[in-house]
Design a protein around this motif. Structure first.
Motif, PDB file in Angstrom:
ATOM      1  N   GLY A 250       6.960  36.840  21.382  1.00 47.93           N
ATOM      2  CA  GLY A 250       7.677  35.711  20.667  1.00 47.93           C
ATOM      3  C   GLY A 250       7.584  34.377  21.841  1.00 47.93           C
ATOM      4  N   PHE A 251       7.636  34.198  22.135  1.00 44.97           N
ATOM      5  CA  PHE A 251       7.816  31.721  22.874  1.00 44.97           C
ATOM      6  C   PHE A 251       9.191  31.672  22.822  1.00 44.97           C
ATOM      7  N   ALA A 252       9.391  31.260  24.089  1.00 41.85           N
ATOM      8  CA  ALA A 252       9.795  30.345  23.789  1.00 41.85           C
ATOM      9  C   ALA A 252       9.181  28.334  24.089  1.00 41.85           C
ATOM     10  N   ARG A 253       9.985  27.518  23.420  1.00 42.93           N
ATOM     11  CA  ARG A 253       9.811  26.597  23.665  1.00 42.93           C
ATOM     12  C   ARG A 253       9.793  25.854  24.700  1.00 42.93           C
ATOM     13  N   TYR A 254       9.478  26.231  26.252  1.00 40.16           N
ATOM     14  CA  TYR A 254       8.864  25.071  26.838  1.00 40.16           C
ATOM     15  C   TYR A 254       9.430  26.066  28.016  1.00 40.16           C
ATOM     16  N   CYS A 255       8.777  26.112  29.329  1.00 35.12           N
ATOM     17  CA  CYS A 255       9.534  26.137  30.839  1.00 35.12           C
ATOM     18  C   CYS A 255       9.489  24.863  31.447  1.00 35.12           C
ATOM     19  N   VAL A 256      10.610  24.966  32.358  1.00 37.19           N
ATOM     20  CA  VAL A 256      11.377  23.736  32.968  1.00 37.19           C
ATOM     21  C   VAL A 256      10.372  23.561  34.570  1.00 37.19           C
ATOM     22  N   ASP A 257       9.478  24.366  34.541  1.00 37.77           N
ATOM     23  CA  ASP A 257       9.154  24.501  36.020  1.00 37.77           C
ATOM     24  C   ASP A 257       6.730  24.304  35.373  1.00 37.77           C
TER      25      ASP A 257
END
Length: 662
Positions: A250-257
């Motif tokens: 599964g994937f997280a919503r977005y990356c901060v970098d």
């Protein structure tokens, strides 16, 4: 002591049930009190997995002094934006008109008639982060309400005018010269792909599946190497980075970098449904086995951690556990060694980038795949992964939003259908059917419409355009997987309801018989998921090919005409509508099969395994275009139809694919 939100089914609202704030859910009781006491409304919108919503709740809504100020001077309303995306759309535009980017928590101040006069997102309790303090803001707006209401009224009029201007501007603009708009957009996305890390844009970096879906469609049509290169880079880097959960799937919503290294750890059903479909479609187009592993592990995650016992899918998981963002997911070398022992831990730490310094807070590491392993090491790592996953399962899990949302479930159903067609794995189709049957049984209204959300036996909020459109397409996908005619019939009924409830010179987001609001939004832009407008167009076009009903094609063409200029100016916001335009430009292929369904499995499987994004598929007796189509020599027989004309029948899978690929 709990407040009114304790009686709500929304997990997000219940998170605030113990606040000292005198919260109301959205409804007439709150509006009446605001009118009777002549107080402004403070409206707070968010969702259960929202990290900064939790921060603002802890800093301000749990603070007795801040709550006292809120209660004395405002009527305070909490809204779950997942239950009420219409309110979120309307009041996000306030923040956008103020020159801000929008987001959650959304903080908006309204008159008792629900007209906005000020808005923002997260506010710290005291001035900081370049933002005014929340207490300062409350006092200032309260004083303006008492002493300078004319200025606030002027704000209201400007916002109401702004709604009209925003929609007018969207429909205006110079119509682009006749060109291949979908191809131009796909090439633009490929050109603007990060050449090192993949993806579009800089930090924070989001998956943007609708844009990459368009690139894949155009690569399949044009075979331009740059399109495939940009797509491969993006899909590979997302799957190798911290955006992807390398233990649980599964994937997280977005990356901060910009490197996909550190995610904002919340997991949303809508992302995972779209990404399952994207990776499954890309696998069908290329045969790349690494992508099959990604979508199958993501399905495993969804079925293990995000599925109601009776088949529907939950909305999201939080980023936080035990009050810390990402604590459930991160590792130190010592933690890996405690599970695996020194020798195996060395391989796991090398494979997943776990180091003494870490790549996240407090020297911890978000797992990622920095280097390739040989085949023997990969085989060994699979067993180590299972042990690490089992150990992680003993940690305190993030909170889970157990709302079951019609539109988001439909996105996962579409992902499962794509995965089934790509692999033939029966369990993927079984999961899609269970979810669809859950929605059809529990989220259908007595009149045949849809509800938006279900939890704990209660369905609530009349469905919005995206609910009808996403489910219609999901049911068409399900029909094309197993040819259960009831899914085709219900999809057709939903499309008819779209025309009845949402069409009025174009498509609106809210139904004609819905709650009167200060503005009735159209919302044609894609956001984190495709717009209900573009998804409706897909349903119109697919059913037109199957039924020949001209009204469906006409409505689709009207939408294309309305937003042609806007899509040219902002292809990023209209990627899914451009995908529908590509569907039309190709000259869709309608494939009708005559004969016994059980005898047609070879023909059907040959079509399902190939990526053919502009085809529709049906058995002859199920659709009007199949009338008069018969078998040849008693064998299952396929007819390939273009522009309402069918070619000579074919009985072999090889011959059928040759026809489709001409």
């Amino acid at each position: 002591m709990s407040n009114r939100l304790a009686k709500e089914t929304s997990p997000y609202l219940r998170q605030h049930a113990q606040n000292p704030v005198d919260w109301y859910p959205w409804g007439e009781e709150a509006f009446r009190r605001a009118r009777d006491e002549d107080k402004p409304i403070h409206l707070s919108l968010g969702y259960a997995a929202c990290h900064w919503c939790h921060v603002m709740a802890h800093e301000s809504f749990e603070n007795p002094e801040v709550a006292r100020l809120m209660n004395e001077r405002f009527i305070n309303i909490k809204v779950d934006r997942q239950e009420r995306p219409d309110l979120d759309d309307i009041y996000q535009k306030v923040v956008q008109m103020l020159g801000q980017g929008g987001g959650w928590p959304l903080t908006v101040f309204l008159t008792p008639q629900r007209e906005p006069f000020f808005g923002g997102t997260y506010f710290p309790p005291q001035e900081g982060y370049g933002r005014p303090g929340f207490t300062q803001l409350l006092r200032g707006l309260s004083e303006a309400w008492q002493n300078n209401r004319a200025a606030l009224r002027q704000n209201v009029e400007q916002f109401l005018q702004g709604y009209r201007v925003m929609e007018t501007l969207m429909l205006e603009g110079e119509t682009p010269p006749e060109q291949d708009q979908p191809a131009a957009a796909a090439r633009l996305f490929a050109k603007n792909t990060d050449r090192v890390h993949g993806g579009l844009g800089k930090a924070p970096k989001f998956p943007n599946p609708a844009c990459h879906d368009l690139v894949l469609r155009l690569y399949q049509r044009l075979h331009e190497p740059d399109l495939l290169r940009s797509l491969e880079l993006t899909l590979d880097r997302m799957a190798a980075g911290g955006l992807y959960d390398h233990l649980g799937g599964g994937f997280a919503r977005y990356c901060v970098d910009e490197r996909w290294a550190v995610p904002h750890f919340e997991k949303m059903l809508y992302d995972n449904g779209q990404l399952v479909k994207l990776y499954a479609d890309a696998y069908r187009a290329t045969g790349k086995l690494a992508w099959r592993r990604v979508f199958e592990e993501t399905i495993d995650y969804t079925l293990r951690d995000m599925t109601h016992p009776e088949g529907g899918f939950y909305a999201s998981e939080d980023a936080d556990s035990e009050g810390e963002e990402g604590k459930f997911y991160v590792w130190t070398p010592a933690q890996v060694e405690a599970v695996l022992g020194d020798a195996d831990a060395a391989l796991a730490c090398r494979a997943y980038g776990v180091s003494a310094t870490g790549n996240f807070e407090h020297g911890t590491t978000v797992l990622y795949r920095p280097t390739a392993l040989d085949a023997a090491e990969e085989a060994q790592l699979a067993g180590l992964r299972d042990k690490l996953l089992a150990a992680r399962a003993q940690r305190t899990r993030p909170g889970r939003d157990e709302n079951i949302l019609t539109s988001w479930n439909a996105l996962m159903i579409q992902g499962l259908c794509a995965a089934y067609q790509a692999t033939g794995t029966a369990s993927h189709l079984d999961a899609a059917r269970r979810a669809a049957d859950f929605i059809l049984e529990r989220l259908s209204t007595p009149e045949g419409g849809l509800y938006r959300a279900w939890r704990e036996g209660t369905a609530k909020v009349p469905g919005f355009l995206e609910d009808y459109a996403f489910l219609a397409n999901a049911l068409l996908d399900l029909y094309e997987c197993g040819f259960d005619q009831r899914y085709l019939e219900r999809a057709t009924q939903l499309v008819e309801l779209i025309l009845e409830k949402f069409w009025d010179g174009g498509l609106y987001f809210t139904p004609s018989d819905g709650e009167p609001l200060v503005h009735r939004p159209r919302s044609p832009h894609d956001n984190a998921w495709p717009s209900g407008t573009s998804t409706s167009v897909f349903a119109f076009l697919r059913l037109f090919e199957l039924t020949g009903r001209e009204l469906y094609r006409e409505r689709a063409e009207q939408v294309f005409a309305m937003y042609r200029a806007a899509a040219a100016q902002n292809p990023f916001g209209f990627a899914h509508l451009l995908a529908a335009q590509d569907f039309v430009q190709r000259g869709p292929i309608g494939i009708v099969i005559a004969g016994e369904r059980s005898a047609a499995s070879t023909l059907v499987a040959s079509l399902q395994r190939r990526y053919l994004p502009a085809r529709v598929l049906a058995f002859a007796e199920d659709v009007p275009i199949g009338m008069g189509r018969h078998t040849l020599a008693g064998q299952a027989t396929a007819y390939v139809c273009r522009n309402r004309t069918c070619e000579a029948p074919v009985t072999s899978a090889v011959g059928l694919l040759e026809r489709c690929l001409e």
